[in-house]
Design a protein around this motif. Structure first.
Motif, short mmCIF file in Angstrom:
data_model
loop_
_atom_site.label_atom_id
_atom_site.label_comp_id
_atom_site.label_asym_id
_atom_site.label_seq_id
_atom_site.Cartn_x
_atom_site.Cartn_y
_atom_site.Cartn_z
N GLY A 113 11.29 -6.80 -23.82
CA GLY A 113 11.75 -6.24 -22.54
C GLY A 113 10.99 -4.91 -22.00
N PRO A 114 11.30 -4.49 -20.78
CA PRO A 114 10.54 -3.48 -20.28
C PRO A 114 10.26 -2.10 -21.29
N ARG A 115 11.18 -1.83 -22.09
CA ARG A 115 11.02 -0.82 -23.03
C ARG A 115 9.89 -1.09 -24.00
N ASN A 116 9.49 -2.36 -24.07
CA ASN A 116 8.23 -2.43 -25.04
C ASN A 116 6.89 -2.53 -24.30
N VAL A 117 7.01 -2.09 -23.21
CA VAL A 117 5.57 -2.15 -22.50
C VAL A 117 5.27 -0.67 -21.73
N VAL A 118 3.88 -0.39 -21.86
CA VAL A 118 3.55 0.64 -21.11
C VAL A 118 2.29 0.41 -20.41
N VAL A 119 2.03 0.97 -19.09
CA VAL A 119 0.99 0.59 -18.53
C VAL A 119 0.05 2.13 -18.27
N GLY A 120 -1.40 1.96 -18.71
CA GLY A 120 -2.12 3.29 -18.80
C GLY A 120 -3.31 3.12 -17.91
N PRO A 121 -4.19 4.28 -17.83
CA PRO A 121 -5.23 4.09 -17.07
C PRO A 121 -6.42 3.86 -17.82
N PHE A 162 0.94 -1.27 0.01
CA PHE A 162 0.02 0.04 -0.10
C PHE A 162 0.84 1.26 -0.12
N GLU A 163 1.83 1.34 0.99
CA GLU A 163 2.71 2.53 0.81
C GLU A 163 3.55 2.92 -0.35
N GLU A 164 3.86 1.51 -0.74
CA GLU A 164 4.95 2.06 -2.10
C GLU A 164 3.92 2.60 -3.08
N ALA A 165 2.65 1.52 -3.37
CA ALA A 165 1.94 1.93 -4.25
C ALA A 165 1.03 3.20 -4.33
N SER A 166 0.63 3.35 -3.59
CA SER A 166 -0.36 4.30 -3.03
C SER A 166 0.06 5.69 -2.43
N CYS A 167 1.13 5.74 -1.84
CA CYS A 167 1.75 6.80 -0.95
C CYS A 167 2.83 7.61 -1.71
N ARG A 168 2.88 7.23 -2.86
CA ARG A 168 4.10 8.05 -3.57
C ARG A 168 3.93 7.69 -5.03
N TYR A 169 4.40 8.65 -5.85
CA TYR A 169 4.33 8.86 -7.08
C TYR A 169 5.15 7.81 -7.51
N GLY A 170 5.03 7.24 -9.07
CA GLY A 170 5.82 6.12 -9.53
C GLY A 170 6.37 6.59 -11.04
N GLY A 197 5.09 2.49 -15.56
CA GLY A 197 4.22 1.49 -14.98
C GLY A 197 5.12 1.11 -13.74
N LEU A 198 4.33 0.73 -12.81
CA LEU A 198 5.34 -0.02 -11.48
C LEU A 198 6.36 -0.93 -12.30
N PRO A 199 7.73 -1.01 -11.65
CA PRO A 199 8.51 -2.01 -12.32
C PRO A 199 8.05 -3.44 -12.22
N ARG A 200 7.59 -3.60 -10.91
CA ARG A 200 7.09 -4.96 -10.63
C ARG A 200 6.00 -5.41 -11.72
N LEU A 201 5.08 -4.54 -12.05
CA LEU A 201 4.25 -4.84 -12.94
C LEU A 201 4.74 -5.16 -14.49
N VAL A 202 5.53 -4.16 -14.78
CA VAL A 202 6.19 -4.11 -16.16
C VAL A 202 7.13 -5.30 -16.27
N VAL A 239 -3.96 -0.89 -8.09
CA VAL A 239 -4.38 -1.85 -8.80
C VAL A 239 -3.31 -2.66 -9.69
N GLN A 240 -2.27 -1.91 -10.23
CA GLN A 240 -0.86 -2.37 -10.58
C GLN A 240 -0.56 -3.44 -9.96
N SER A 241 -0.24 -3.25 -8.63
CA SER A 241 0.32 -4.24 -7.72
C SER A 241 -0.68 -5.49 -7.75
N VAL A 242 -2.00 -5.34 -7.70
CA VAL A 242 -2.97 -6.45 -8.02
C VAL A 242 -2.75 -7.07 -9.05
N LEU A 243 -2.47 -6.64 -10.35
CA LEU A 243 -2.43 -7.22 -11.63
C LEU A 243 -1.09 -7.92 -11.40
N ALA A 244 0.12 -7.44 -10.71
CA ALA A 244 1.24 -8.06 -10.82
C ALA A 244 1.34 -9.26 -10.19
#
Length: 429
Positions: free
Chosen positions: A98-106, A65-73, A77-82, A287-292
Protein backbone atom coordinates in the motif's frame (compact mmCIF):
# COMPACT_ATOMS: atom_id res chain seq x y z
CA UNK A 1 38.06 27.43 8.64
CA UNK A 2 37.98 24.06 10.37
CA UNK A 3 35.68 21.27 9.34
CA UNK A 4 34.18 18.75 11.69
CA UNK A 5 35.07 15.07 11.32
CA UNK A 6 31.85 14.57 9.42
CA UNK A 7 32.57 17.69 7.38
CA UNK A 8 36.05 16.47 6.50
CA UNK A 9 34.68 13.13 5.34
CA UNK A 10 31.84 14.57 3.28
CA UNK A 11 33.94 17.38 1.77
CA UNK A 12 36.29 14.78 0.27
CA UNK A 13 35.50 13.23 -3.08
CA UNK A 14 35.24 9.46 -3.25
CA UNK A 15 37.78 7.78 -5.50
CA UNK A 16 35.50 7.51 -8.51
CA UNK A 17 34.23 11.06 -8.19
CA UNK A 18 37.86 12.18 -8.19
CA UNK A 19 38.41 10.24 -11.41
CA UNK A 20 35.28 11.78 -12.93
CA UNK A 21 36.55 15.27 -12.01
CA UNK A 22 39.90 14.43 -13.60
CA UNK A 23 38.18 13.29 -16.80
CA UNK A 24 36.02 16.42 -16.91
CA UNK A 25 38.99 18.74 -16.30
CA UNK A 26 41.13 17.02 -18.93
CA UNK A 27 38.40 17.13 -21.58
CA UNK A 28 37.51 20.76 -20.89
CA UNK A 29 41.14 21.90 -20.79
CA UNK A 30 42.27 20.50 -24.13
CA UNK A 31 40.09 21.92 -26.87
CA UNK A 32 40.54 20.13 -30.17
CA UNK A 33 41.76 16.89 -28.61
CA UNK A 34 39.70 13.82 -29.43
CA UNK A 35 39.07 12.03 -26.18
CA UNK A 36 37.66 8.50 -26.13
CA UNK A 37 35.69 8.29 -22.89
CA UNK A 38 35.05 4.65 -22.00
CA UNK A 39 34.60 5.48 -18.33
CA UNK A 40 31.31 7.32 -18.67
CA UNK A 41 28.46 6.31 -16.35
CA UNK A 42 25.65 7.94 -18.31
CA UNK A 43 23.06 5.70 -19.98
CA UNK A 44 23.35 5.42 -23.73
CA UNK A 45 21.72 8.12 -25.84
CA UNK A 46 18.89 6.15 -27.43
CA UNK A 47 16.81 8.52 -29.63
CA UNK A 48 13.51 6.66 -29.14
CA UNK A 49 13.94 6.76 -25.36
CA UNK A 50 14.74 10.48 -25.34
CA UNK A 51 11.75 11.21 -27.57
CA UNK A 52 9.41 9.25 -25.29
CA UNK A 53 10.53 11.04 -22.12
CA UNK A 54 10.29 14.40 -23.88
CA UNK A 55 6.69 13.65 -24.91
CA UNK A 56 5.74 12.50 -21.41
CA UNK A 57 7.34 15.61 -19.91
CA UNK A 58 5.41 17.87 -22.27
CA UNK A 59 2.20 16.09 -21.28
CA UNK A 60 3.02 16.57 -17.57
CA UNK A 61 3.79 20.25 -18.14
CA UNK A 62 0.40 20.73 -19.76
CA UNK A 63 -1.63 18.64 -17.33
CA UNK A 64 -0.03 19.20 -13.93
CA UNK A 65 2.57 22.00 -13.97
CA UNK A 66 0.83 24.15 -11.37
CA UNK A 67 0.09 21.23 -9.06
CA UNK A 68 3.55 19.71 -9.36
CA UNK A 69 5.89 22.68 -9.66
CA UNK A 70 4.11 25.63 -8.09
CA UNK A 71 3.39 24.26 -4.64
CA UNK A 72 4.96 22.05 -1.99
CA UNK A 73 3.90 18.45 -1.73
CA UNK A 74 4.01 15.47 0.65
CA UNK A 75 7.39 14.08 1.63
CA UNK A 76 6.36 10.52 0.75
CA UNK A 77 5.83 11.56 -2.87
CA UNK A 78 3.01 12.84 -5.05
CA UNK A 79 -0.08 10.76 -4.23
CA UNK A 80 -0.64 10.08 -7.93
CA UNK A 81 2.85 8.59 -8.28
CA UNK A 82 2.69 6.65 -5.01
CA UNK A 83 -0.64 5.14 -6.10
CA UNK A 84 0.77 4.34 -9.54
CA UNK A 85 3.76 2.55 -7.96
CA UNK A 86 1.49 0.55 -5.65
CA UNK A 87 -0.80 -0.50 -8.50
CA UNK A 88 2.11 -1.30 -10.83
CA UNK A 89 4.00 -3.59 -8.45
CA UNK A 90 0.89 -5.31 -7.12
CA UNK A 91 -0.26 -5.98 -10.66
CA UNK A 92 3.10 -6.99 -12.13
CA UNK A 93 4.50 -9.09 -9.28
CA UNK A 94 1.43 -10.04 -7.25
CA UNK A 95 2.59 -8.05 -4.25
CA UNK A 96 0.28 -6.71 -1.56
CA UNK A 97 1.70 -3.28 -0.81
CA UNK A 98 0.00 0.00 0.00
CA UNK A 99 1.04 3.67 -0.03
CA UNK A 100 2.75 3.34 3.36
CA UNK A 101 5.18 0.86 1.82
CA UNK A 102 6.46 3.46 -0.68
CA UNK A 103 8.71 6.51 -0.49
CA UNK A 104 9.87 8.68 -3.41
CA UNK A 105 13.23 10.45 -3.15
CA UNK A 106 15.61 12.68 -5.13
CA UNK A 107 17.52 9.76 -6.63
CA UNK A 108 18.08 6.24 -5.34
CA UNK A 109 21.55 7.18 -4.11
CA UNK A 110 19.99 9.71 -1.74
CA UNK A 111 17.59 7.04 -0.49
CA UNK A 112 20.58 4.77 0.16
CA UNK A 113 22.32 7.64 1.98
CA UNK A 114 19.27 8.12 4.17
CA UNK A 115 19.04 4.40 4.94
CA UNK A 116 22.72 4.32 5.88
CA UNK A 117 22.24 7.31 8.19
CA UNK A 118 19.17 5.74 9.80
CA UNK A 119 20.37 2.17 10.28
CA UNK A 120 24.14 2.42 10.79
CA UNK A 121 26.59 4.39 12.91
CA UNK A 122 26.66 5.09 16.65
CA UNK A 123 23.76 3.36 18.39
CA UNK A 124 22.22 3.07 21.83
CA UNK A 125 23.60 -0.42 22.37
CA UNK A 126 26.40 -0.71 19.77
CA UNK A 127 27.98 0.97 16.79
CA UNK A 128 27.08 -0.56 13.44
CA UNK A 129 28.46 -0.56 9.92
CA UNK A 130 27.15 -0.38 6.38
CA UNK A 131 28.14 -3.75 4.91
CA UNK A 132 28.45 -4.47 1.20
CA UNK A 133 27.81 -8.24 0.97
CA UNK A 134 30.12 -8.51 -2.00
CA UNK A 135 32.85 -6.24 -3.31
CA UNK A 136 33.55 -4.90 -5.85
CA UNK A 137 30.33 -2.91 -5.85
CA UNK A 138 29.19 0.58 -6.77
CA UNK A 139 31.88 2.97 -5.56
CA UNK A 140 29.29 5.66 -4.80
CA UNK A 141 28.23 3.63 -1.76
CA UNK A 142 31.52 4.59 -0.13
CA UNK A 143 30.39 8.21 -0.13
CA UNK A 144 27.22 7.40 1.80
CA UNK A 145 28.88 7.22 5.20
CA UNK A 146 29.56 10.34 7.23
CA UNK A 147 32.23 8.58 9.29
CA UNK A 148 35.56 7.48 7.76
CA UNK A 149 35.26 3.85 8.88
CA UNK A 150 31.52 3.38 8.62
CA UNK A 151 31.55 1.00 5.65
CA UNK A 152 32.95 -2.49 5.13
CA UNK A 153 32.94 -4.79 2.14
CA UNK A 154 33.04 -8.57 2.22
CA UNK A 155 35.57 -9.97 -0.23
CA UNK A 156 34.10 -12.54 -2.61
CA UNK A 157 35.10 -16.02 -3.53
CA UNK A 158 36.63 -15.94 -7.00
CA UNK A 159 35.86 -18.64 -9.57
CA UNK A 160 37.63 -18.83 -12.91
CA UNK A 161 36.05 -20.65 -15.83
CA UNK A 162 37.75 -23.35 -17.87
CA UNK A 163 37.88 -21.35 -21.08
CA UNK A 164 40.51 -19.07 -19.58
CA UNK A 165 38.78 -15.80 -20.52
CA UNK A 166 36.02 -15.43 -17.92
CA UNK A 167 35.56 -15.42 -14.16
CA UNK A 168 32.84 -14.83 -11.59
CA UNK A 169 32.52 -13.63 -8.01
CA UNK A 170 30.54 -15.63 -5.41
CA UNK A 171 29.15 -14.50 -2.06
CA UNK A 172 31.12 -15.49 1.04
CA UNK A 173 28.10 -16.23 3.26
CA UNK A 174 30.08 -17.54 6.28
CA UNK A 175 32.02 -14.25 6.39
CA UNK A 176 28.74 -12.32 6.28
CA UNK A 177 27.18 -14.40 9.03
CA UNK A 178 30.10 -14.02 11.43
CA UNK A 179 30.19 -10.21 11.34
CA UNK A 180 29.06 -8.59 14.57
CA UNK A 181 28.81 -4.96 13.42
CA UNK A 182 26.26 -5.11 10.58
CA UNK A 183 23.63 -2.37 10.63
CA UNK A 184 22.52 -2.44 6.99
CA UNK A 185 23.47 -4.59 4.00
CA UNK A 186 23.44 -2.97 0.56
CA UNK A 187 24.12 -4.35 -2.91
CA UNK A 188 23.45 -3.50 -6.54
CA UNK A 189 21.98 -6.12 -8.85
CA UNK A 190 22.82 -6.23 -11.71
CA UNK A 191 26.01 -4.97 -10.15
CA UNK A 192 28.11 -1.97 -10.98
CA UNK A 193 30.86 -2.66 -12.10
CA UNK A 194 30.53 -6.41 -12.74
CA UNK A 195 27.02 -6.78 -14.21
CA UNK A 196 26.47 -9.71 -11.86
CA UNK A 197 22.83 -10.45 -10.94
CA UNK A 198 22.09 -11.93 -7.53
CA UNK A 199 19.96 -15.05 -8.07
CA UNK A 200 16.71 -15.63 -6.14
CA UNK A 201 18.53 -18.26 -4.04
CA UNK A 202 21.31 -15.79 -3.25
CA UNK A 203 18.80 -13.13 -2.24
CA UNK A 204 17.16 -15.67 0.05
CA UNK A 205 20.56 -16.44 1.58
CA UNK A 206 21.19 -12.74 2.16
CA UNK A 207 17.73 -12.37 3.72
CA UNK A 208 18.59 -15.15 6.16
CA UNK A 209 21.77 -13.27 7.12
CA UNK A 210 19.74 -10.06 7.56
CA UNK A 211 17.28 -11.90 9.80
CA UNK A 212 20.11 -13.35 11.89
CA UNK A 213 21.58 -9.86 12.39
CA UNK A 214 18.14 -8.21 12.75
CA UNK A 215 18.97 -5.65 10.03
CA UNK A 216 17.50 -4.59 6.68
CA UNK A 217 18.84 -5.70 3.31
CA UNK A 218 18.74 -2.88 0.75
CA UNK A 219 18.73 -4.04 -2.87
CA UNK A 220 19.57 -1.41 -5.48
CA UNK A 221 17.77 -2.35 -8.72
CA UNK A 222 19.10 0.63 -10.70
CA UNK A 223 19.97 -1.59 -13.70
CA UNK A 224 17.45 -4.36 -13.08
CA UNK A 225 13.78 -5.16 -13.02
CA UNK A 226 11.29 -3.83 -13.81
CA UNK A 227 13.10 -0.91 -15.46
CA UNK A 228 15.48 -0.38 -17.14
CA UNK A 229 15.74 -4.20 -17.36
CA UNK A 230 19.33 -4.18 -18.61
CA UNK A 231 20.00 -7.88 -18.03
CA UNK A 232 19.99 -11.07 -20.09
CA UNK A 233 17.60 -12.73 -17.67
CA UNK A 234 15.97 -10.14 -15.45
CA UNK A 235 15.38 -11.38 -11.91
CA UNK A 236 12.18 -10.03 -10.38
CA UNK A 237 12.66 -8.00 -7.19
CA UNK A 238 11.92 -9.96 -4.01
CA UNK A 239 9.24 -8.73 -1.61
CA UNK A 240 10.16 -9.57 2.00
CA UNK A 241 9.78 -7.80 5.32
CA UNK A 242 13.59 -7.54 5.58
CA UNK A 243 14.14 -6.16 2.08
CA UNK A 244 14.22 -2.50 1.07
CA UNK A 245 13.98 -2.51 -2.72
CA UNK A 246 15.28 0.64 -4.36
CA UNK A 247 14.48 1.70 -7.94
CA UNK A 248 15.72 4.50 -10.16
CA UNK A 249 14.62 6.40 -13.24
CA UNK A 250 18.23 7.21 -14.15
CA UNK A 251 19.25 4.21 -16.24
CA UNK A 252 15.86 4.21 -17.96
CA UNK A 253 16.96 7.46 -19.58
CA UNK A 254 16.40 10.29 -17.07
CA UNK A 255 19.59 10.51 -14.93
CA UNK A 256 19.53 14.29 -14.73
CA UNK A 257 16.12 14.42 -13.04
CA UNK A 258 17.33 12.58 -9.90
CA UNK A 259 14.29 10.49 -9.10
CA UNK A 260 14.12 7.17 -7.29
CA UNK A 261 11.79 5.33 -4.96
CA UNK A 262 11.98 2.59 -2.36
CA UNK A 263 9.50 -0.12 -1.41
CA UNK A 264 9.63 -1.92 1.90
CA UNK A 265 7.95 -2.54 5.22
CA UNK A 266 6.52 0.49 6.95
CA UNK A 267 9.05 0.15 9.79
CA UNK A 268 11.78 1.04 7.28
CA UNK A 269 9.84 3.40 5.00
CA UNK A 270 8.37 5.70 7.68
CA UNK A 271 11.76 6.86 9.06
CA UNK A 272 12.93 7.56 5.49
CA UNK A 273 9.85 9.71 4.87
CA UNK A 274 10.57 11.68 8.07
CA UNK A 275 14.23 12.10 7.10
CA UNK A 276 13.20 13.50 3.72
CA UNK A 277 10.78 15.89 5.39
CA UNK A 278 13.53 17.17 7.68
CA UNK A 279 16.23 17.37 4.99
CA UNK A 280 14.75 18.28 1.59
CA UNK A 281 10.93 18.34 2.06
CA UNK A 282 10.34 16.13 -0.98
CA UNK A 283 11.71 15.00 -4.33
CA UNK A 284 11.22 17.15 -7.47
CA UNK A 285 7.55 16.88 -8.37
CA UNK A 286 7.25 17.54 -12.10
CA UNK A 287 9.30 14.45 -12.92
CA UNK A 288 7.15 12.53 -10.43
CA UNK A 289 4.18 13.39 -12.64
CA UNK A 290 6.15 12.22 -15.67
CA UNK A 291 6.91 8.83 -14.07
CA UNK A 292 3.31 8.45 -12.89
CA UNK A 293 2.14 8.88 -16.47
CA UNK A 294 4.69 6.35 -17.73
CA UNK A 295 3.55 3.76 -15.18
CA UNK A 296 -0.19 4.35 -15.65
CA UNK A 297 -0.01 4.14 -19.44
CA UNK A 298 2.36 1.17 -19.63
CA UNK A 299 4.74 3.23 -21.77
CA UNK A 300 7.72 2.44 -19.58
CA UNK A 301 7.23 -1.32 -19.98
CA UNK A 302 6.92 -0.97 -23.75
CA UNK A 303 10.06 1.13 -23.86
CA UNK A 304 12.04 -1.42 -21.81
CA UNK A 305 10.84 -4.43 -23.82
CA UNK A 306 11.09 -2.99 -27.31
CA UNK A 307 13.99 -0.55 -27.05
CA UNK A 308 16.14 -0.38 -23.91
CA UNK A 309 16.56 -4.09 -23.25
CA UNK A 310 17.37 -5.07 -26.85
CA UNK A 311 19.72 -2.10 -27.28
CA UNK A 312 21.92 -3.06 -24.32
CA UNK A 313 21.85 -6.76 -25.15
CA UNK A 314 23.13 -6.04 -28.65
CA UNK A 315 25.69 -3.49 -27.44
CA UNK A 316 27.09 -5.91 -24.84
CA UNK A 317 27.58 -8.62 -27.46
CA UNK A 318 29.33 -6.09 -29.69
CA UNK A 319 31.76 -4.96 -26.97
CA UNK A 320 32.51 -8.47 -25.70
CA UNK A 321 33.22 -9.64 -29.27
CA UNK A 322 35.39 -6.60 -29.88
CA UNK A 323 37.44 -7.30 -26.75
CA UNK A 324 37.86 -10.97 -27.67
CA UNK A 325 39.08 -10.01 -31.15
CA UNK A 326 41.30 -7.11 -30.09
CA UNK A 327 42.97 -7.71 -26.73
CA UNK A 328 46.36 -9.47 -26.97
CA UNK A 329 46.22 -13.26 -26.74
CA UNK A 330 49.57 -13.47 -24.93
CA UNK A 331 48.22 -11.49 -21.96
CA UNK A 332 46.19 -13.21 -19.23
CA UNK A 333 42.95 -11.21 -19.21
CA UNK A 334 39.42 -12.25 -18.24
CA UNK A 335 35.94 -10.71 -18.37
CA UNK A 336 33.56 -11.05 -15.48
CA UNK A 337 30.67 -13.28 -16.58
CA UNK A 338 28.04 -10.57 -16.88
CA UNK A 339 24.27 -10.88 -16.59
CA UNK A 340 23.56 -7.24 -17.43
CA UNK A 341 24.26 -3.64 -16.54
CA UNK A 342 26.15 -0.98 -18.46
CA UNK A 343 29.76 -2.02 -17.94
CA UNK A 344 32.42 -4.61 -18.74
CA UNK A 345 34.71 -5.62 -15.86
CA UNK A 346 38.15 -6.67 -17.08
CA UNK A 347 40.71 -8.50 -14.93
CA UNK A 348 44.31 -8.49 -16.20
CA UNK A 349 45.87 -11.32 -14.21
CA UNK A 350 49.51 -10.30 -14.65
CA UNK A 351 52.03 -9.31 -11.97
CA UNK A 352 53.12 -6.29 -14.01
CA UNK A 353 49.61 -4.84 -14.35
CA UNK A 354 48.42 -1.98 -12.13
CA UNK A 355 45.05 -0.30 -12.65
CA UNK A 356 46.12 3.25 -11.77
CA UNK A 357 49.16 3.03 -14.01
CA UNK A 358 46.93 1.76 -16.81
CA UNK A 359 44.56 4.68 -16.21
CA UNK A 360 47.43 7.18 -16.49
CA UNK A 361 48.88 5.57 -19.60
CA UNK A 362 45.51 5.46 -21.33
CA UNK A 363 44.86 9.09 -20.38
CA UNK A 364 48.17 10.04 -22.05
CA UNK A 365 46.85 8.28 -25.17
CA UNK A 366 43.47 10.02 -25.09
CA UNK A 367 41.37 7.20 -23.59
CA UNK A 368 39.52 7.10 -20.28
CA UNK A 369 38.53 3.99 -18.33
CA UNK A 370 37.87 3.62 -14.59
CA UNK A 371 40.54 1.97 -12.42
CA UNK A 372 39.11 -0.92 -10.45
CA UNK A 373 40.50 -0.25 -6.97
CA UNK A 374 37.79 2.33 -6.27
CA UNK A 375 35.12 -0.40 -6.25
CA UNK A 376 36.81 -2.17 -3.32
CA UNK A 377 36.41 -0.73 0.16
CA UNK A 378 40.00 -1.39 1.33
CA UNK A 379 42.06 -2.50 -1.67
CA UNK A 380 45.44 -2.07 -0.03
CA UNK A 381 44.66 -4.48 2.83
CA UNK A 382 43.03 -7.38 1.03
CA UNK A 383 43.17 -10.63 2.98
CA UNK A 384 42.00 -12.92 0.19
CA UNK A 385 42.16 -11.21 -3.18
CA UNK A 386 45.71 -9.91 -2.94
CA UNK A 387 46.59 -7.75 -5.92
CA UNK A 388 43.37 -8.63 -7.74
CA UNK A 389 41.81 -5.36 -6.56
CA UNK A 390 44.59 -3.51 -8.42
CA UNK A 391 44.27 -5.58 -11.61
CA UNK A 392 40.80 -4.63 -12.86
CA UNK A 393 39.37 -1.84 -14.98
CA UNK A 394 35.78 -0.87 -15.81
CA UNK A 395 34.78 -0.12 -19.40
CA UNK A 396 31.39 1.36 -20.25
CA UNK A 397 29.34 -0.08 -23.10
CA UNK A 398 27.29 3.10 -23.60
CA UNK A 399 29.57 5.16 -25.91
CA UNK A 400 28.91 4.95 -29.63
CA UNK A 401 30.42 1.98 -31.53
CA UNK A 402 33.11 4.08 -33.21
CA UNK A 403 34.35 5.39 -29.87
CA UNK A 404 34.28 1.91 -28.38
CA UNK A 405 36.21 0.41 -31.28
CA UNK A 406 38.89 3.11 -31.27
CA UNK A 407 39.21 3.09 -27.46
CA UNK A 408 39.52 -0.68 -27.21
CA UNK A 409 42.24 -0.61 -29.89
CA UNK A 410 44.21 1.76 -27.64
CA UNK A 411 43.60 -0.46 -24.59
CA UNK A 412 44.89 -3.45 -26.54
CA UNK A 413 48.01 -1.62 -27.73
CA UNK A 414 48.73 -0.36 -24.21
CA UNK A 415 48.46 -3.89 -22.79
CA UNK A 416 50.79 -5.10 -25.56
CA UNK A 417 53.32 -2.37 -24.72
CA UNK A 418 53.19 -3.14 -21.01
CA UNK A 419 53.62 -6.85 -21.64
CA UNK A 420 56.59 -6.20 -23.93
CA UNK A 421 58.21 -3.91 -21.36
CA UNK A 422 57.98 -0.89 -23.61
CA UNK A 423 56.34 1.20 -20.88
CA UNK A 424 57.80 1.86 -17.47
CA UNK A 425 55.60 0.61 -14.64
CA UNK A 426 56.20 1.51 -10.96
CA UNK A 427 56.69 -1.29 -8.46
CA UNK A 428 54.04 -1.51 -5.71
CA UNK A 429 55.11 -3.17 -2.49
Amino acid sequence: MKLSRTGTKMASLSGLRGIMEDISTAMEGSAGTRWLNLGVGNPAAIPEVGDTWRRLTEEALTASFEEASCRYGPSRGLPRLVDAIVDYFNRRYGWDIGPRNVVVGPGSQMLAFIAAALFTGPGEHRDSTLVLPMIPDYTGYQGLMMSPRGIAGVEPLLRTDDNGRSFRYLFDLPALRTRTDTGLMLLSTPGNPTGRCATPDEIRDLISVAEAHDVPLMVDNAYGAPFPGIAASVTAPVRHDRVLNCFSLSKAGMPGERLGFAIGDEKYISPIVSFLANAVLHAPQLVQSVLAGALESGVIDSMVESTIGPFYAQRRKFVESLLAETLPTDVSWRLHASDGGMFIWIWVDEDWFDDLQMYRLLKERGVFVVPGLHFFTDPEHSTRLGRHSRQCIRVSITPDPATLSAGIEVIAQTLHDLHAGKTRVPVYL
